[in-house]
Structures are given as structure tokens and as C-alpha cells.
Design a protein around this motif. Structure first.
Motif, short mmCIF file in Angstrom:
data_model
loop_
_atom_site.label_atom_id
_atom_site.label_comp_id
_atom_site.label_asym_id
_atom_site.label_seq_id
_atom_site.Cartn_x
_atom_site.Cartn_y
_atom_site.Cartn_z
N GLU A 146 0.85 -1.19 0.00
CA GLU A 146 0.00 0.00 0.00
C GLU A 146 0.89 1.24 0.00
O GLU A 146 1.81 1.36 0.80
CB GLU A 146 -0.93 0.02 1.20
CG GLU A 146 -1.90 1.20 1.18
CD GLU A 146 -2.90 1.17 2.31
OE1 GLU A 146 -3.89 1.95 2.24
OE2 GLU A 146 -2.71 0.37 3.26
N LEU A 147 0.58 2.16 -0.90
CA LEU A 147 1.34 3.39 -1.05
C LEU A 147 0.51 4.58 -0.59
O LEU A 147 -0.68 4.44 -0.28
CB LEU A 147 1.78 3.58 -2.51
CG LEU A 147 2.59 2.42 -3.11
CD1 LEU A 147 2.82 2.65 -4.60
CD2 LEU A 147 3.92 2.25 -2.38
N SER A 148 1.10 5.74 -0.58
CA SER A 148 0.40 6.97 -0.22
C SER A 148 0.04 7.72 -1.49
O SER A 148 0.91 8.18 -2.23
CB SER A 148 1.29 7.85 0.68
OG SER A 148 0.65 9.07 0.97
N ALA A 149 -1.26 7.79 -1.78
CA ALA A 149 -1.72 8.40 -3.03
C ALA A 149 -1.77 9.91 -2.90
O ALA A 149 -2.31 10.45 -1.93
CB ALA A 149 -3.09 7.86 -3.42
N ALA A 150 -1.23 10.61 -3.92
CA ALA A 150 -1.24 12.07 -3.92
C ALA A 150 -2.35 12.63 -4.78
O ALA A 150 -2.58 13.83 -4.80
CB ALA A 150 0.10 12.61 -4.41
N ASN A 318 11.26 6.26 -2.43
CA ASN A 318 10.58 6.75 -1.23
C ASN A 318 9.09 6.99 -1.46
O ASN A 318 8.36 7.28 -0.51
CB ASN A 318 11.24 8.05 -0.73
CG ASN A 318 12.63 7.82 -0.18
OD1 ASN A 318 12.94 6.76 0.33
ND2 ASN A 318 13.48 8.84 -0.29
N THR A 319 8.65 6.89 -2.71
CA THR A 319 7.26 7.18 -3.05
C THR A 319 6.61 5.97 -3.73
O THR A 319 6.14 5.05 -3.05
CB THR A 319 7.17 8.43 -3.95
OG1 THR A 319 7.97 8.23 -5.14
CG2 THR A 319 7.68 9.67 -3.23
N CYS A 320 6.62 5.96 -5.06
CA CYS A 320 5.93 4.90 -5.81
C CYS A 320 6.65 3.55 -5.71
O CYS A 320 6.02 2.49 -5.80
CB CYS A 320 5.78 5.30 -7.26
SG CYS A 320 5.00 6.92 -7.51
N GLU A 333 4.18 10.59 -0.63
CA GLU A 333 3.09 10.59 -1.61
C GLU A 333 3.60 10.23 -3.01
O GLU A 333 4.61 10.76 -3.48
CB GLU A 333 2.40 11.95 -1.64
CG GLU A 333 1.55 12.23 -0.41
CD GLU A 333 0.72 13.48 -0.57
OE1 GLU A 333 1.11 14.34 -1.40
OE2 GLU A 333 -0.31 13.61 0.11
N CYS A 334 2.87 9.33 -3.64
CA CYS A 334 3.16 8.90 -5.01
C CYS A 334 2.14 9.54 -5.94
O CYS A 334 0.93 9.40 -5.74
CB CYS A 334 3.09 7.38 -5.11
SG CYS A 334 3.20 6.73 -6.79
N HIS A 335 2.61 10.24 -6.97
CA HIS A 335 1.74 10.89 -7.94
C HIS A 335 1.49 9.96 -9.13
O HIS A 335 2.42 9.29 -9.60
CB HIS A 335 2.37 12.19 -8.44
CG HIS A 335 2.46 13.25 -7.39
ND1 HIS A 335 1.56 14.30 -7.29
CD2 HIS A 335 3.35 13.43 -6.38
CE1 HIS A 335 1.89 15.07 -6.27
NE2 HIS A 335 2.97 14.56 -5.70
#
Length: 355
Positions: A146-150, A318-320, A333-335
């Protein structure tokens, strides 16, 4: 009877491959050396089954025992193959269930799924509500992260089908809050690096019987259609007498017109009388050469992103590209644009829904 004892191997050294540039039929005489496409597709001969390795076939011409015997030459031969799928072994045709998502992953539909290298990013979709979470499935490792959605609630259209190609991200159709987009004004292009959506207008070409509201020269407004890239465009141009000003060529099929009258909702919540079964070629003339994306070179915009320990490389990890082994630090946050760029840089062109 004994003539076979005097058979001599021919001096032909040919390699037949569906990927060869030249057809064996393009020569006036049978060539003796080189790689050629066979008269019929090898893949078709094997029924679409995967072909692994190379096979050698020796063709012999019988030599006469006595000079007065009739001399001949081989002018044609045919190889018939009866192929069937392997019933066991590593190449057997079968389904294999992969790792299911963890319990906090909501089952969903109409989500965005984008492939990057050996991963699939899953964003949003619908369950009992609209979802805005972002996950990555690494199918080599068979793991979910699970990632952090931007990009929460960024896309204003539901069911917009998109195609990521060399020219950028092309979006078609979609349902807005107050209905479908206007017919002929439902095609958009996103420059991944400028993050700028631009309309791709389609010229109006009214035919007899059309009105200002419905134009038979272009498809009716819709959402939840399918969009796919066509490779063999030369045969399409020839077969359908289409001008060669639109490369690449896309195929659009079906969709939902969103008509809400004179019908009852089916078990899935749709109105059956609003479904389309039409097929269209989408030939956006000039888009392949006029888009600013086509002027960008991968050396300038891509290669430096994957240099180990570079700033861009660390940002991705660090993101996606984050995983739980990253010192137990929460992902940043992953864009979605970063995911699109990663796929574009690896030429992983694909179509998907924009959730």
C-alpha cells in the motif's frame, strides 16, 4: 528403390521466422541463405502456441544412379504440423492464482491499473463508495504494497478510457458530475511533463439526417468504452481506404451512453438500453508529430531517473517504489503522473480506465 542411398543434402541454409523483414515469396527463385518470413505465419501453424528454440529440416534431392535416368528438381514442399498444448511441464497452459491483497484492500471495479516494469499500480475504483487508495502489486515477488496516493479525487470524469502512448496520455469519453462530455469534445491529451490537458478537437462532418446534437461522423458521447492501439496500420489503411495522416491508429469499441430514461436498472446498476456495440477507428491526425511529448528524448527525460542513488532514483524509492524493507519509514506521496512517466520511459504503452 535404392535411389535414397544416393540422396545428397542440399546447400540451403534458411531460417524462417515471423519476425524476419523479407518474405521468402519476394524472391524469384528459392534463396539459399538468410532469414525470411514463410509463406504462411508460423504462429498460425502452431495455433498461437509459443514457439521455443529452432528446428532444423534437411531437404534432400535424389541423385540418379545412371546418367540416362530422368533428372528433376524440387520446386515445392509443404510442412503440415498438428500442434496441441502441452499437458504438463513449465509451458503448460494453466491458471495460477497469485497472492491475494491483504484484508485492508477493498475489492473493487472500474479502477485504474498501470503496468510499470514487473509491477502493476492499482488506484481508486468503486466498491460501496468511490475509492482513492493506491497499491502496487509486484508479480515477480508476488507481494502487495500500500502506497500513499497524492491524487485523491483528481480526475473529474468517471469511466474515462485512456491510452498511454509515445505522444502522452490520450483520454476519451467519461461521465462528469452533470453528465457526459459533449459529442466531439471528449478527446483530451495530457503532456506528462507539463501536466497540462489539451483538447483534441475532431472536425465536424455532418451527414444527411444529422442534427446539431448528433453527428454520425463521430461516435456519440459515452463512458466505459475500450481503447486499444493497432499495430498493423498499413493493412488497415488499405482495407478501409483511410488517409495516412493519422498515426498511431486506435480502436474504440462500445461503452455506455448514460441514458437514464425508459429503462430499469439491471443487477449491476446499469441501464441496458444505453449500451453501445459500435466500433470506430480513431485516427488523431498529427497528434504523433505535433505533441510536445513526441519531441522529448528519453535520454533527456528518462535515463537519469534510474541512476542508482541519484536524487530522482531515491525519490522514486521513497514514493511509488517504496516497500516495507525501506527502514520501516512510511511512504511519501506517489503521484499518478510519476507512474505514467515511469511506464512511458520504458515504452510500456497501454490502455486503462481513469478512476
Amino acid at each position: 528403390e535404392k535411389s535414397y542411398e544416393h540422396c545428397q543434402q542440399s546447400f540451403l541454409n534458411l531460417l524462417f521466422s515471423d519476425d524476419a523483414e523479407e518474405s521468402v515469396l519476394s524472391r524469384a527463385d528459392i534463396p539459399t541463405l538468410g532469414s525470411f518470413r514463410s509463406a504462411s505465419s508460423l504462429k498460425a501453424a502452431f495455433g498461437g502456441l509459443p514457439i521455443k528454440g529452432e528446428w532444423k529440416i534437411s531437404i534432400a534431392v535424389s541423385q540418379p544412379m545412371y546418367s540416362e535416368e530422368y533428372r528433376g528438381s524440387l520446386v515445392n514442399w509443404e510442412l503440415k504440423i498438428d500442434a496441441r498444448p502441452c499437458e504438463d511441464g513449465p509451458n503448460a497452459r494453466k491458471w495460477e492464482k497469485l497472492q491475494s491483497p491483504p484484508p485492508n484492500f477493498s475489492p473493487r471495479r472500474l479502477h485504474t491499473a498501470v503496468a510499470v516494469d514487473n509491477s502493476v499500480f492499482v488506484f481508486g475504483g468503486f466498491a460501496d463508495r468511490r475509492l482513492n487508495d493506491l497499491w502496487r502489486f509486484d508479480y515477480d515477488a508476488n507481494t502487495w504494497t500500500e502506497l500513499s496516493a497524492a491524487n485523491r479525487n483528481q480526475w473529474p470524469l468517471n469511466g474515462q478510457v485512456s491510452f498511454l502512448g509515445p505522444f502522452g496520455l490520450l483520454g476519451y469519453g467519461g461521465m462528469a458530475k452533470y453528465g457526459l462530455q459533449k459529442q466531439g469534445h471528449d478527446l483530451w491529451l495530457l503532456d506528462l511533463f507539463e501536466e497540462d490537458w489539451m483538447p483534441v478537437p475532431i472536425p465536424q462532418a455532418l451527414s444527411e439526417g444529422d442534427t446539431k446534437y448528433f453527428n454520425s461522423g463521430i461516435p456519440y458521447s459515452r463512458y466505459l468504452s475500450s481503447l486499444a492501439l493497432l499495430n498493423n496500420v498499413d493493412s488497415i489503411y488499405k482495407s478501409y481506404d483511410i488517409d495516412r495522416d493519422g498515426r498511431p491508429m486506435l480502436l474504440v469499441f462500445g461503452g455506455d451512453g448514460g441514458l437514464l430514461h425508459n429503462s430499469q436498472v439491471d443487477s449491476y446498476g446499469f441501464m441496458p438500453n444505453s449500451f453501445f456495440d459500435d466500433v470506430w477507428f480513431l485516427s488523431p491526425g498529427g497528434i504523433g508529430v505535433s505533441s510536445s511529448m513526441s519531441l522529448r528524448h528519453e535520454d533527456d527525460y528518462c535515463n537519469w531517473r534510474w541512476i542508482s542513488e541519484s536524487t530522482a532514483f531515491n525519490i522514486w524509492n521513497n514514493t511509488c517504489g517504496w516497500d516495507s524493507s525501506n527502514n520501516h519509514v512510511s511512504p511519501e506521496e506517489c503521484h499518478l503522473e510519476s507512474i505514467f512517466i515511469a511506464a512511458w520511459c520504458q515504452d510500456q504503452y497501454q490502455s486503462f480506465y481513469m478512476s
